[in-house]
Scaffold this motif. Structure first.
Motif, PDB file in Angstrom:
ATOM      1  N   THR A  19       4.439   1.647   3.114  1.00 37.70           N
ATOM      2  CA  THR A  19       3.394   2.053   2.182  1.00 37.70           C
ATOM      3  C   THR A  19       3.612   1.447   0.805  1.00 37.70           C
ATOM      4  O   THR A  19       2.676   0.957   0.171  1.00 37.70           O
ATOM      5  N   SER A  41       2.911  -2.297   0.709  1.00 33.57           N
ATOM      6  CA  SER A  41       1.482  -2.509   0.930  1.00 33.57           C
ATOM      7  C   SER A  41       0.686  -2.227  -0.334  1.00 33.57           C
ATOM      8  O   SER A  41      -0.168  -3.018  -0.746  1.00 33.57           O
ATOM      9  N   ILE A  87      -1.703  -5.251  -1.895  1.00 29.61           N
ATOM     10  CA  ILE A  87      -3.013  -5.360  -1.246  1.00 29.61           C
ATOM     11  C   ILE A  87      -4.130  -5.687  -2.230  1.00 29.61           C
ATOM     12  O   ILE A  87      -5.085  -6.396  -1.894  1.00 29.61           O
ATOM     13  N   MET A 109       6.166  -8.792   1.500  1.00 26.06           N
ATOM     14  CA  MET A 109       4.723  -8.852   1.682  1.00 26.06           C
ATOM     15  C   MET A 109       4.112  -9.517   0.455  1.00 26.06           C
ATOM     16  O   MET A 109       4.512  -9.241  -0.681  1.00 26.06           O
ATOM     17  N   VAL A 144      -3.710  -3.334   6.553  1.00 28.19           N
ATOM     18  CA  VAL A 144      -2.682  -3.001   5.563  1.00 28.19           C
ATOM     19  C   VAL A 144      -3.066  -1.734   4.806  1.00 28.19           C
ATOM     20  O   VAL A 144      -2.216  -0.876   4.521  1.00 28.19           O
TER      21      VAL A 144
END
Length: 365
Positions: free
Chosen positions: A135, A138, A142, A168, A200
């Motif tokens: 989490t 992400s 994102i 990421m 995502v």
């Protein structure tokens, strides 16, 4: 099929599944959920053929096993309006009956054999993480991913795993966010893939407890995220992700430290004096002071100052304020480092050892 469900548990599962169900499709069955019982409870499945989600509810009493497919929106609306603690779902010929004290609804159903499968295709590479770790990385990336661009590969988030480190990355060509974390155990092999932004965005909803174990499996064209109660499956984005390491500036000479919350507040205040036609703020960065200015013709201007600690020559540079507030809202560190070289070269924002953000300046008249 007949099951007596805890209403809250069922409502929560339906809310999560609703984010996957197709709302615009020529196939009515994709606007539905598949429900099936087992010895351990009730499983609900949804898919739009790109993304699939499976939720398992243990807070049920199974009186008769079975399976069916029913309209997702109507079922969710009914369950959310029921005030009693339990809801009974039962099959009555070609209908799914939803009953509670004083109320009964009957929904038309579909043949469950016609429902698309929600399961990974083929074997893949697997590693273990936690819901909290996935989490965090992400949320920290994102917002930077491109949306509806012709460069399809950057519509998703690049994920790479090597030994016990996961990274990421998201970029839209004007900015780049990279977040990293340490896995609880080493991965058996290196992994690199591009995950759609919609998938995502779902990760944070899979495990309300950050310590919930989350297993990630990457196949040739899919990725699966599984917790003890949920399974999220997504097709991967095809294409080659840009060489993001090449765009991270290494020679910025002006560097300052600043409190994240104070900087976020200053940017938001200055942004009050921007408009669609003049949507930029100008920052003058000195070793001890940062001045943020904004101006709207024929309306007014703003000047906000805040103390910083740093070194290097003074730099004046302009940014889209939203591109600054996006990372500042989600990173958890109290202190950040800003690095600059000139008014026309990328700036770098760092927060701890695991997060960095590259941002292109804007030109002003």
């Amino acid at each position: 099929m007949k099951v007596i469900c805890n209403r809250n548990a069922l409502a929560d599962a339906l809310s999560l599944l609703a984010t996957v169900v197709s709302t615009r499709t020529t196939r009515p069955i994709l606007q539905c959920l598949r429900l099936q019982t087992d010895d351990d409870g009730l499983t609900l499945l949804a898919t739009d053929l790109e993304l699939g989600l499976k939720c398992h509810i243990k807070e049920v009493e199974v009186e008769e096993h079975g399976q069916t497919v029913a309209p997702a929106a109507k079922l969710s609306a009914i369950v959310h309006q029921i005030e009693e603690q339990t809801v009974t779902l039962s099959l009555e010929e070609e209908h799914l009956a939803v009953t509670a004290p004083g109320a009964k609804f009957r929904l038309y159903t579909f043949d469950p054999d016609e429902y698309p499968p929600v399961a990974p295709r083929g074997d893949g590479q697997t590693f273990s993480a936690t819901a909290g770790l996935m989490t965090t990385i992400s949320q920290e990336t994102i917002y930077a991913a491109a949306k509806e661009t012709s460069r399809y590969a950057i519509n998703g988030l690049h994920m790479e795993v090597k030994e016990n480190k996961i990274v990421m990355v998201g970029t839209d060509g004007r900015r780049l966010a990279r977040a990293a974390g340490i896995l609880p155990a080493k991965a058996e092999s290196e992994i690199a893939c591009i995950i759609p932004g919609k998938a995502v965005a779902m990760i944070e909803r899979l495990g309300p407890d950050p310590d919930v174990p989350l297993e990630v499996t990457v196949t040739e064209n899919q990725v699966a995220f599984s917790t003890p109660q949920t399974l999220l499956i997504s097709n991967l984005v095809e294409g080659r992700f840009p060489n993001y390491e090449a765009v991270i500036p290494r020679d910025n000479t002006t560097k300052v430290k600043v409190e994240r919350n104070r900087f976020l507040s200053a940017v938001r205040r200055a942004a009050l004096m921007t408009s669609k036609e003049s949507h930029s703020i100008k920052m003058t960065v000195e070793p001890k002071l940062m001045t943020i200015e904004a101006k709207v013709p024929e309306q007014g201007e703003a000047v906000v100052e805040l103390p910083v600690e740093g070194e290097g020559e003074p730099v004046t540079i302009a940014f889209n304020p939203e591109y600054l507030t996006d990372p500042l809202r989600v990173i958890g560190q109290d202190e950040i480092v800003l690095e600059f070289k000139s008014s026309t070269t990328p700036a770098l924002l760092k927060a701890g050892p695991d997060f960095l953000y590259v941002l292109m300046p804007v030109t002003t008249s």
